[in-house]
Design a protein around this motif. Structure first.
Motif, PDB file in Angstrom:
ATOM      1  N   GLY A  98       2.031  -7.952   4.811  1.00 38.62           N
ATOM      2  CA  GLY A  98       1.166  -7.960   3.642  1.00 38.62           C
ATOM      3  C   GLY A  98       0.086  -6.901   3.666  1.00 38.62           C
ATOM      4  N   PRO A  99      -0.772  -6.877   2.649  1.00 39.75           N
ATOM      5  CA  PRO A  99      -1.706  -5.759   2.447  1.00 39.75           C
ATOM      6  C   PRO A  99      -2.961  -5.793   3.294  1.00 39.75           C
ATOM      7  CG  PRO A  99      -1.927  -7.352   0.672  1.00 39.75           C
ATOM      8  CD  PRO A  99      -0.778  -7.826   1.521  1.00 39.75           C
ATOM      9  N   ASN A 117      -4.094  -3.122   5.630  1.00 42.43           N
ATOM     10  CA  ASN A 117      -2.949  -2.867   6.496  1.00 42.43           C
ATOM     11  C   ASN A 117      -2.280  -1.577   6.016  1.00 42.43           C
ATOM     12  OD1 ASN A 117      -0.615  -2.817   8.006  1.00 42.43           O
ATOM     13  ND2 ASN A 117       0.332  -4.579   6.979  1.00 42.43           N
ATOM     14  N   SER A 120       1.629  -1.939   5.009  1.00 47.58           N
ATOM     15  CA  SER A 120       2.050  -3.040   4.152  1.00 47.58           C
ATOM     16  C   SER A 120       3.327  -2.686   3.395  1.00 47.58           C
ATOM     17  CB  SER A 120       0.944  -3.376   3.147  1.00 47.58           C
ATOM     18  OG  SER A 120       1.386  -4.363   2.237  1.00 47.58           O
ATOM     19  N   THR A 122       4.051  -3.807   0.693  1.00 47.00           N
ATOM     20  CA  THR A 122       3.719  -3.757  -0.734  1.00 47.00           C
ATOM     21  C   THR A 122       3.467  -2.329  -1.208  1.00 47.00           C
ATOM     22  OG1 THR A 122       1.376  -4.143  -0.266  1.00 47.00           O
ATOM     23  CG2 THR A 122       2.741  -6.077  -0.709  1.00 47.00           C
ATOM     24  N   TYR A 463       7.619  -0.977   8.835  1.00 49.69           N
ATOM     25  CA  TYR A 463       7.406  -0.444   7.488  1.00 49.69           C
ATOM     26  C   TYR A 463       8.358   0.713   7.214  1.00 49.69           C
ATOM     27  CZ  TYR A 463       5.418   2.272   3.679  1.00 49.69           C
ATOM     28  OH  TYR A 463       5.275   2.995   2.518  1.00 49.69           O
TER      29      TYR A 463
END
Length: 475
Positions: A98-99, A117, A120, A122, A463
């Protein structure tokens, strides 16, 4: 593309009105611009809310939704489930993909601090983090009967959740849709993918643009996975050649269900436990810390006899951390309980209070029934589907809870031909892990140095892996 999106929006506006007229569509949502403990306005779009599911919407599932920081309109939509069962979606939101992350400092009585983060997921995908099953995180039941849950009920309620959420967010109806999860969710995610695929074929509205699924360190075939823990321990140099040979000989390579009359096997198993008693099974290179182990009892429902869940000290004895305790990864988990249970935080998140019960990151007291003993058959069906679903299965290679040995074993037993054979995948000119791709559009990847689960230990690598895969690039 724009015409298709316009048609989709118009069509599903109709379904939204139809659903509104036929039922009480319990959907509440709030846009969150500021979070206590985070400096300044959020640089990403966060929405929280509840979706009512069940015949009388007696179950209220809470979610955190973060729009893609790149291109929300065109980027895929990912529904993410944390393991347990009973671990809040906030675990993934703040510790994994997550962010935000917590700034891990010694607690001084003030509200813990959140920081961005940089890795992330996102950044390239819209992600729904859901507190599921009911009783997890901020999700709650209005009646005691509704609080009873299990694998199949969770899958059924998530199908309802998703379709209601999409009707309320028609801009994502045509987005490529994926389902992801880790740990225990390796059992329920494939079942959920299968259920959505079936409902699409049955023309259940609104249709979901299902493209595939992602699983990290997934529990899949417990017997296979338990039987690979000891070979993993030997391969990592945790037990001697002599003990390993004796275990194989006396137990016949079967360590999941041991005959209680087999004294020689049982004696060797005890010797094995003695040898690994000082090992952190979530990541074999990390220390065992007291009080709050990394994922104590993670996914233990239906898996409690697992070799890797031998009762270690950090589970049984809630002793204080030895100094310096902030050096223990598990200390960071304490910060989430402090932060989330703060009144100002819950006001900011627009939480509905439920009987004064405090938030806990992982609720292992759920009245939960394990019904999916293995999710292998779902992978078989999804692999054979004419829909051509893609899948990414990844493992932290230092995870002793669900060793990559076991994950590789069940993937091989699907018997699909290899398209891209075993090779390293690279990040910043260094080996980040190894990967192999199969003809059923399944990609398997190890994450070098990753534990249970991999993104928490190797965020940059995970990621990069996710971004390449979700954008249809080779790892």
């Amino acid at each position: 593309m724009e015409m298709a999106r316009l048609i989709a929006t118009t069509t599903f506006s109709f379904y939204f009105l139809l659903l509104q007229s036929s039922s009480n569509l319990a959907l509440s949502q709030s846009l969150i611009n500021f979070l206590p403990g985070f400096e300044g306005p959020l640089p990403f779009e966060l929405e929280t809310g509840y979706v009512g599911v069940g015949e009388s919407e007696e179950v209220q599932l809470f979610y955190y939704f973060v729009k893609s920081e790149r291109n929300p309109t065109d980027d895929p939509l990912l529904l993410w489930l944390t393991g347990g069962p009973g671990c809040s979606g906030f675990t993934a939101f703040a510790y994994e993909i997550g962010p935000v992350n917590f700034k891990v400092l010694e607690y001084n009585g003030s509200l813990p601090t959140l920081v961005l983060n940089p890795y992330s997921w996102t950044k390239v995908a819209n992600i729904l983090f859901v507190d599921s099953p009911v009783g997890t995180g901020f999700s709650y039941a209005k009646t005691s009967l509704a609080s009873l849950t299990g694998d199949f009920k969770q899958v059924h309620q998530l199908c309802q959740f998703l379709r209601k959420w999409l009707v309320d967010h028609p801009e994502f109806l045509s987005s490529p849709f994926y389902i992801g999860g880790d740990s225990y969710s390796g059992l329920t995610v494939p079942a959920l993918v299968q259920q959505i695929s079936n409902e699409n074929e049955e023309d259940i509205q609104p249709p979901i643009n299902l493209q595939g699924y992602i699983l990290g360190n997934p529990l899949t075939e417990p017997i296979i996975e338990q039987n690979t823990v000891i070979p993993f321990a030997h391969g990592m140099g945790l037990i001697s050649d002599e003990l390993y040979d004796s275990l194989k000989r006396t137990c016949g390579g079967q360590y999941a269900n041991i005959d209680p009359s087999n004294a020689d096997c049982l004696n060797n198993i005890q010797a094995y436990y003695t040898a690994i008693s000082g090992i952190q099974t979530a990541h074999i290179l990390e220390p065992i810390c007291g009080f709050a182990s990394p994922k104590p009892q993670e996914f233990l429902i239906g898996y409690r006899r697992s070799l890797n869940q031998h009762p270690h000290q950090e589970i049984l004895d809630p002793e204080p951390f030895p100094p310096p305790f902030i050096g223990c990864r598990s200390y960071g988990y304490l910060l989430s309980s402090i932060w989330v249970n703060d009144n100002d935080v819950q006001k900011a998140l627009k939480i509905t209070k439920k009987n004064g019960v405090g938030w806990i990151r992982c609720n292992y007291g759920l009245p939960y029934t394990t019904e999916i003993g293995s999710s292998f058959s779902y992978h078989v069906n999804l692999s054979a589907s004419a829909k051509g679903y893609r899948s990414l299965i990844y493992s932290g290679d230092h995870d002793m809870i669900v060793p990559f040995f076991g994950t590789q074993a069940w993937i091989r037993s699907l018997n699909y031909s290899i398209v891209d054979d075993w090779r390293p995948w690279i990040l910043q000119s260094q080996v980040a892990g190894y990967t192999r791709t199969y003809s059923n559009q399944m990609t398997f990847a190890t994450v070098k140095g990753g534990g249970h689960t991999a993104p928490e230990y190797r965020p940059a690598e995970c990621y990069a892996m996710f971004k390449r895969w979700i954008l249809h690039d080779p790892l």
